[in-house]
Design an enzyme around this catalytic site. Structure first.
Site, PDB file in Angstrom:
ATOM      1  N   LYS A  76     -13.772 -60.484  80.972  1.00  0.00           N
ATOM      2  CA  LYS A  76     -13.909 -59.096  80.528  1.00  0.00           C
ATOM      3  C   LYS A  76     -12.588 -58.345  80.656  1.00  0.00           C
ATOM      4  O   LYS A  76     -12.136 -57.679  79.724  1.00  0.00           O
ATOM      5  CB  LYS A  76     -15.000 -58.407  81.352  1.00  0.00           C
ATOM      6  CG  LYS A  76     -15.389 -57.021  80.853  1.00  0.00           C
ATOM      7  CD  LYS A  76     -16.572 -56.474  81.652  1.00  0.00           C
ATOM      8  CE  LYS A  76     -17.796 -57.310  81.440  1.00  0.00           C
ATOM      9  NZ  LYS A  76     -18.970 -56.813  82.192  1.00  0.00           N
ATOM     10  N   ARG A 147     -17.774 -52.820  86.826  1.00  0.00           N
ATOM     11  CA  ARG A 147     -18.460 -54.012  86.315  1.00  0.00           C
ATOM     12  C   ARG A 147     -17.780 -55.282  86.821  1.00  0.00           C
ATOM     13  O   ARG A 147     -16.583 -55.311  87.060  1.00  0.00           O
ATOM     14  CB  ARG A 147     -18.437 -54.040  84.781  1.00  0.00           C
ATOM     15  CG  ARG A 147     -19.222 -52.941  84.085  1.00  0.00           C
ATOM     16  CD  ARG A 147     -19.177 -53.174  82.574  1.00  0.00           C
ATOM     17  NE  ARG A 147     -20.016 -52.259  81.824  1.00  0.00           N
ATOM     18  CZ  ARG A 147     -19.589 -51.135  81.254  1.00  0.00           C
ATOM     19  NH1 ARG A 147     -18.307 -50.789  81.378  1.00  0.00           N
ATOM     20  NH2 ARG A 147     -20.399 -50.368  80.581  1.00  0.00           N
ATOM     21  N   GLY A 156     -25.667 -60.773  82.865  1.00  0.00           N
ATOM     22  CA  GLY A 156     -26.757 -60.269  83.682  1.00  0.00           C
ATOM     23  C   GLY A 156     -26.835 -60.820  85.084  1.00  0.00           C
ATOM     24  O   GLY A 156     -27.691 -60.418  85.864  1.00  0.00           O
ATOM     25  N   MET A 158     -24.458 -60.733  87.569  1.00  0.00           N
ATOM     26  CA  MET A 158     -23.832 -59.932  88.626  1.00  0.00           C
ATOM     27  C   MET A 158     -24.033 -58.455  88.324  1.00  0.00           C
ATOM     28  O   MET A 158     -24.665 -58.074  87.348  1.00  0.00           O
ATOM     29  CB  MET A 158     -22.352 -60.313  88.752  1.00  0.00           C
ATOM     30  CG  MET A 158     -22.174 -61.705  89.327  1.00  0.00           C
ATOM     31  SD  MET A 158     -20.451 -62.167  89.467  1.00  0.00           S
ATOM     32  CE  MET A 158     -19.995 -62.312  87.750  1.00  0.00           C
ATOM     33  N   ARG A 400     -16.183 -60.655  74.040  1.00  0.00           N
ATOM     34  CA  ARG A 400     -16.095 -62.003  74.608  1.00  0.00           C
ATOM     35  C   ARG A 400     -16.539 -62.985  73.533  1.00  0.00           C
ATOM     36  O   ARG A 400     -17.211 -62.600  72.561  1.00  0.00           O
ATOM     37  CB  ARG A 400     -16.996 -62.132  75.835  1.00  0.00           C
ATOM     38  CG  ARG A 400     -18.460 -61.862  75.566  1.00  0.00           C
ATOM     39  CD  ARG A 400     -19.258 -61.751  76.843  1.00  0.00           C
ATOM     40  NE  ARG A 400     -20.649 -61.346  76.587  1.00  0.00           N
ATOM     41  CZ  ARG A 400     -21.486 -60.931  77.514  1.00  0.00           C
ATOM     42  NH1 ARG A 400     -21.083 -60.840  78.767  1.00  0.00           N
ATOM     43  NH2 ARG A 400     -22.728 -60.594  77.219  1.00  0.00           N
ATOM     44  N   HIS A 518     -31.474 -59.177  77.836  1.00  0.00           N
ATOM     45  CA  HIS A 518     -31.206 -60.237  78.815  1.00  0.00           C
ATOM     46  C   HIS A 518     -31.918 -61.528  78.423  1.00  0.00           C
ATOM     47  O   HIS A 518     -31.330 -62.620  78.463  1.00  0.00           O
ATOM     48  CB  HIS A 518     -31.663 -59.781  80.200  1.00  0.00           C
ATOM     49  CG  HIS A 518     -31.556 -60.841  81.244  1.00  0.00           C
ATOM     50  ND1 HIS A 518     -32.611 -61.675  81.560  1.00  0.00           N
ATOM     51  CD2 HIS A 518     -30.519 -61.238  82.013  1.00  0.00           C
ATOM     52  CE1 HIS A 518     -32.228 -62.526  82.492  1.00  0.00           C
ATOM     53  NE2 HIS A 518     -30.967 -62.281  82.794  1.00  0.00           N
ATOM     54  N   SER A 842     -19.236-103.680  82.281  1.00  0.00           N
ATOM     55  CA  SER A 842     -19.980-102.480  81.905  1.00  0.00           C
ATOM     56  C   SER A 842     -20.458-101.827  83.201  1.00  0.00           C
ATOM     57  O   SER A 842     -21.127-102.474  84.015  1.00  0.00           O
ATOM     58  CB  SER A 842     -21.180-102.817  81.021  1.00  0.00           C
ATOM     59  OG  SER A 842     -21.879-101.634  80.683  1.00  0.00           O
ATOM     60  N   GLY A 844     -22.680-100.006  85.505  1.00  0.00           N
ATOM     61  CA  GLY A 844     -24.070 -99.567  85.661  1.00  0.00           C
ATOM     62  C   GLY A 844     -24.104 -98.442  86.675  1.00  0.00           C
ATOM     63  O   GLY A 844     -24.384 -98.669  87.858  1.00  0.00           O
ATOM     64  N   CYS A 909     -22.910 -98.159  80.793  1.00  0.00           N
ATOM     65  CA  CYS A 909     -24.242 -98.184  80.189  1.00  0.00           C
ATOM     66  C   CYS A 909     -25.280 -97.447  81.038  1.00  0.00           C
ATOM     67  O   CYS A 909     -26.456 -97.461  80.719  1.00  0.00           O
ATOM     68  CB  CYS A 909     -24.693 -99.616  79.960  1.00  0.00           C
ATOM     69  SG  CYS A 909     -24.785-100.615  81.461  1.00  0.00           S
ATOM     70  N   TYR A 929     -15.687 -97.823  75.583  1.00  0.00           N
ATOM     71  CA  TYR A 929     -16.883 -97.255  74.965  1.00  0.00           C
ATOM     72  C   TYR A 929     -17.810 -96.693  76.035  1.00  0.00           C
ATOM     73  O   TYR A 929     -17.694 -97.020  77.221  1.00  0.00           O
ATOM     74  CB  TYR A 929     -17.623 -98.297  74.120  1.00  0.00           C
ATOM     75  CG  TYR A 929     -18.277 -99.399  74.919  1.00  0.00           C
ATOM     76  CD1 TYR A 929     -19.569 -99.244  75.442  1.00  0.00           C
ATOM     77  CD2 TYR A 929     -17.623-100.602  75.161  1.00  0.00           C
ATOM     78  CE1 TYR A 929     -20.170-100.246  76.187  1.00  0.00           C
ATOM     79  CE2 TYR A 929     -18.211-101.610  75.900  1.00  0.00           C
ATOM     80  CZ  TYR A 929     -19.486-101.429  76.415  1.00  0.00           C
ATOM     81  OH  TYR A 929     -20.081-102.418  77.160  1.00  0.00           O
TER      82      TYR A 929
END
Length: 954
Positions: A76, A147, A156, A158, A400, A518, A842, A844, A909, A929
């Site tokens: 802000k 603010r 909303g 704070m 914003r 809100h 890979s 896990g 994976c 990947y």
């Protein structure tokens, strides 16, 4: 904070200053009445040694900061400074930096010594620019808004205080200066209510259903007018004076102290309250959901008030440069006449569409439309801005980058490229990867919705379709969702205290409030379906009922909402596939004509151009493969072969194998399973069309395949023709105290190599059949749970032996490789040894996380939530890779694996493969990947492209 000596600013008659100062019919040059005690003056502060800069001012076309300084000034404050720099009408003010927030919490809620004088100097600059004086009881006083302003917008979450500086004396000065008693006392009433709530802690007590100030207000309306729901702008000045007296009495009753009258004391309390709100419950919940670090802190913005509540030539509003729900390029928003900004976002009155402003205040609308275009051209993104119109003059209070839905994000990004505002790389970076789920989210089934009954209409605030049981309280909504119920949160209007319930709900429905309320703002950011301002709804919190046209719906009844059309339906409506899924997966010609489909396809094309990592899928059936390839997957990263054993009669053959007491008996049972597996693999190879498939051999412990109940064991004994006692004994023998670390994975194959041999034969025979038909199978056989090189060696020997036999039998060559899952810490730490045998790794990460952290994914629910709240863990490690711990092991495995085998293929994976932050981490450590479930493929593709583009930019 110390306080500043009273002083009158120099007066200026420049047109710019006259335009900036509030409209004051009577502006007498009388000396300002001093306030006690005396404050340290800004002049005195400048004689001391130069201190760190904590306060950054803006106004009159100048600013200490700019839009690039969000980490220091918050979003802000940075954007207010930036708007001032580019000549937009911004009331003067200053920002207290986020560094002060960090200092505040690091030093037991105290402030740097230099801050008090810098705040005093900041107030002095506002006074000079606006031509009014803080605490002035003789003429128009300077009032300020205080603010919050975090680096990332937290709508909303704070606290805000408006009209600060009013007391029993300055309110009379304001009334006299404006000749508008109702306006002056309305400002004072609002200030006491906000300050009492936010700073003094006059809040709802246990057992109270409503906020105490609201209760006082509604009670007065009911006593005086017989209507507790009378709109606030109908109250007279005399009404407001009485209400103020009651508000002060409430403060005294609840706090034991009188409401503070000293403006400097008020300012000190407000600044501390805003910093304090960084650690309130709703802000913590919000930060945890959106991964905002607590150490970022918030800034505090102190800005001269301009007033939208002076009469019918004034008003306040919130607007967007494009529609945040759909992305359409229209001037979108809403406003309220004779109101302050909090009225719009709080939802206490349903505002009018901003298009109506063109009829009611054409000059103001024209100016706002001009500002809208300037904002988009300058910031090159859709903007969400707040404005106030005071006596016909437009002022900008905030801008914003606007929160938007996933559908809107994709549309805005792609259309801004066409408009020349951004390039395609920026467009890819602009769409939050986790929002693509919204683009794929279900919509109401076309046939079912035509038969449904529309009971109310409101504003379409969050697109999509949702059905659920209605709950009128956030806590009860959370409890219901925890029991796996589908929940709709229904409120008159939501407030930040409802955040937990909004997170738990499928959708949100409110009776009041507009598209910038809100409820709407938070729903759009969360991707929740939302309908706001459905005025036909009458909610009774005490009775827990919703009444519409005489029909009563009780808590727990089903309703359905369409957040795209703004419609509310009775009962539960079946959902259908989204436009994108209809077009890509179902090949629906009509869906392919849709704008959302075309924008999505364009975004995915850009992702393909920008990515380094490829994306595979976790798939066990041909249908899953087909879906994933439609979304752009380029192979399978994980096929779980054990899933194939549960269909039809296969489970009986599997159980027969487990119960076998000799090698011959096991082989006989495995022979029954072989054709099933071969058929499954062939179907997968056929759908892959030449893409590779990583096939994990049997992983779970054997007890998972056996029945546990007595009746099921009797049925199996009868089917197999064996005594039930034999089954019961085998179940007992296979019981493990910790199955996750027990007899599973490669350990099964080492103990029973015939299982590995059967699976290998099924794969290779299916590959040979696929190759013969031109499908070019590329199996990658993955041995699970390897922690020792010897484990892998033994299993690979079996696989290669079967491969040689099948290739000789079929007179063919099969393009295959053998690798392993890295899912235990020892496997990662000895990756250089294991890579001597493994052609690929890979990760896990599901099991690697469990074995590294010593936490069970299935049993951690009792302690992980408090761990996240206490920030022992910043994020759920089963949702996002623990980069410090698990990630360190992954880095070691990558480095060691490539030391031994430079061309080793590396992937992931685990479920983390479809989570954006985890995907970006995988790119950073150099994986080739990621693999995820079919409908997460677009998310992973976008995250992978964003990671690659960010790396190139660095």
């Amino acid at each position: 904070m110390a306080k500043k000596a009273a002083r009158a600013p120099k007066r200026s008659a420049t047109p710019a200053r006259r335009a900036a100062r509030p409209s004051t019919p009577a502006r007498k040059a009388a000396p300002r009445k001093a306030t006690a005690p005396l404050r340290k003056s800004a002049a005195r502060a400048t004689t001391t040694a130069k201190a760190a800069k904590y306060v950054y001012s803006w106004g009159a076309g100048k600013a200490d900061g700019n839009g690039t300084m969000k980490p220091l000034l918050g979003g802000k404050g940075a954007n207010l400074a930036e708007m001032g720099r580019i000549g937009l009408p911004v009331p003067a003010g200053f920002t207290i930096s986020t560094e002060v927030c960090t200092y505040y919490y690091d030093n037991k809620r105290t402030y740097p010594a230099a801050l008090q004088a810098q705040i005093a100097a900041g107030i002095g600059k506002i006074e000079k620019i606006m031509g009014v004086t803080f605490g002035d009881a003789t003429r128009f006083p300077l009032l300020v808004a205080v603010r919050s302003g975090a680096r990332d917008s937290m709508p909303g979450m704070m606290d805000t205080i408006l009209n600060l500086g009013l007391n029993d004396e300055t309110v009379i000065a304001l009334e006299r200066a404006t000749q508008n008693p109702r306006f002056a006392w309305d400002c004072y009433r609002r200030f006491i209510q906000m300050y009492g709530d936010v700073v003094l802690g006059v809040q709802k007590r246990a057992g109270e259903d409503h906020e105490p100030f609201e209760t006082v207000l509604e009670t007065y309306k009911d006593e005086t007018y017989g209507n507790g729901h009378l709109e606030d702008n109908k109250l007279t000045a005399d009404d407001l004076k009485t209400i103020i007296d009651r508000f002060k009495a409430l403060v005294k009753e609840r706090t034991g102290k009188a409401f503070p009258s000293d403006p400097w004391q008020q300012l000190e309390g407000a600044v501390s309250a805003v910093f304090g709100s960084w650690m309130n419950d709703r802000a913590i919940v919000y930060r945890r959901k959106y991964n905002i670090p607590a150490e970022w802190g918030t800034a505090v913005n102190v800005q001269a008030m301009v007033f939208g509540n002076t009469g019918d030539e004034s008003g306040s509003g919130v607007a967007f440069t494009r529609d945040p729900a759909t992305g359409e390029k229209v001037f979108y928003g809403e406003f309220l006449l004779n109101a302050q900004g909090e009225d719009v976002v709080a939802g206490v009155r349903t505002p009018e569409a901003v298009a109506e402003l063109a009829k009611q205040m054409p000059k103001a609308y024209k100016e706002l439309d001009r500002i809208r275009k300037v904002l988009e051209t300058h910031f090159k993104d859709m903007q969400d801005f707040e404005f106030t119109i005071q006596d016909g003059t437009v002022y900008m209070l905030q801008t914003r980058n606007g929160k938007r839905t996933g559908v809107a994000a994709v549309r805005i990004a792609t259309e801004m490229v066409k408009e020349g505002l951004i390039d395609w790389k920026t467009a890819v970076m602009r769409v939050p990867a986790d929002q693509l789920d919204q683009v794929l989210a279900p919509i109401f089934d076309r046939v079912a919705v035509k038969k449904a009954n529309v009971i109310a209409r409101g504003l379409p605030a969050g697109p999509g379709a949702a059905s659920g049981e209605i709950y009128f309280n956030a806590d009860r909504a959370v409890e219901a969702a925890a029991k796996d119920k589908k929940v709709l949160l229904v409120r008159v209007e939501t407030s930040p205290e409802d955040l937990r319930g909004m997170i738990a709900a499928e959708g949100i429905l409110t009776a009041r409030g507009g598209v910038s309320s809100h409820a709407a703002l938070v729903a759009r950011q969360m991707g929740k379906v939302c309908v706001c301002g459905a005025a036909a709804l009458h909610v009774d919190y005490n009775k827990r009922t919703l009444t519409v046209d005489g029909t009563v719906y009780n808590e727990g009844d089903w309703l359905s909402i369409d957040g795209t059309a703004g419609e509310v339906y009775a009962g539960r409506i079946e959902t259908g596939a989204s436009e994108v899924i209809q077009g890509l997966v179902e090949n629906d010609a009509e869906a392919k004509k849709g704008r959302t489909f075309k924008n999505f396809v364009q975004l995915m094309k850009w992702c393909a151009e920008g990515t380094r990592m490829t994306v595979r899928t976790n798939a066990d059936t041909p249908e899953q493969v087909r879906n994933a390839l439609a979304f752009g997957a380029v192979g399978i990263g994980l096929t779980r072969t054990e899933h194939m054993f549960f269909e039809g009669d296969r489970i009986d053959a599997m159980r027969e194998m487990i119960l076998a007491e000799s090698l011959e008996a096991r082989q006989e049972a495995l022979a029954k399973l072989l054709p099933y597996q071969r058929e499954d693999f062939f179907g997968i190879f056929k759908e892959l069309k030449g893409y590779p498939a990583t096939i994990r051999f049997l992983d779970p412990p054997l007890h998972e395949f056996l029945p546990n109940s007595g009746d099921q064991q009797k049925d199996l004994a009868k089917k197999l023709g064996i005594p039930v006692e034999k089954i019961q004994q085998r179940v007992h023998d296979l019981h493990e105290f910790n199955p996750m670390l027990g007899f599973r994975g490669c350990r099964l194959g080492i103990r029973y190599p015939e299982i590995t041999a059967m699976q290998a034969r099924a794969v290779f025979e299916a590959a040979a059949d696929a190759n013969k038909k031109g499908y070019k199978a590329k199996p990658e056989i993955m041995i699970p749970l390897v922690g020792f090189k010897k484990e892998l060696d033994l299993q690979v020997e079996v696989v290669h032996e079967v491969a040689r036999k099948v290739q000789a039998e079929r007179k063919t060559t099969i393009n295959y490789s053998v690798g392993t899952m890295i899912e235990v810490p020892r496997g990662a730490l000895t990756a250089d040894e294991i890579a001597q045998t493994a052609e690929f790794f890979s990760f896990g990460t599901n099991d690697l996380t469990q074995t590294t952290l010593g936490m069970s994914r299935d049993d951690s629910g009792s302690f992980l939530p408090p761990y996240e709240e206490l920030e022992i863990v910043k994020k759920n490690p089963f949702a996002t890779i623990d980069q410090t711990g698990v990630g360190a092991l992954m880095r070691i495995a990558v480095e060691k694996g490539r030391q031994t085998r430079k061309d080793i293929k590396l992937g992931i994976c685990g479920e983390h493969g479809g989570e954006p932050d985890s995907v970006k981490f995988c790119d950073a450590i150099g994986l080739d990947y990621v693999s995820c479930s079919p409908f997460r493929v677009p998310v992973a593709r976008l995250a992978a492209a964003q990671a690659a583009l960010a790396a190139k930019k660095k």
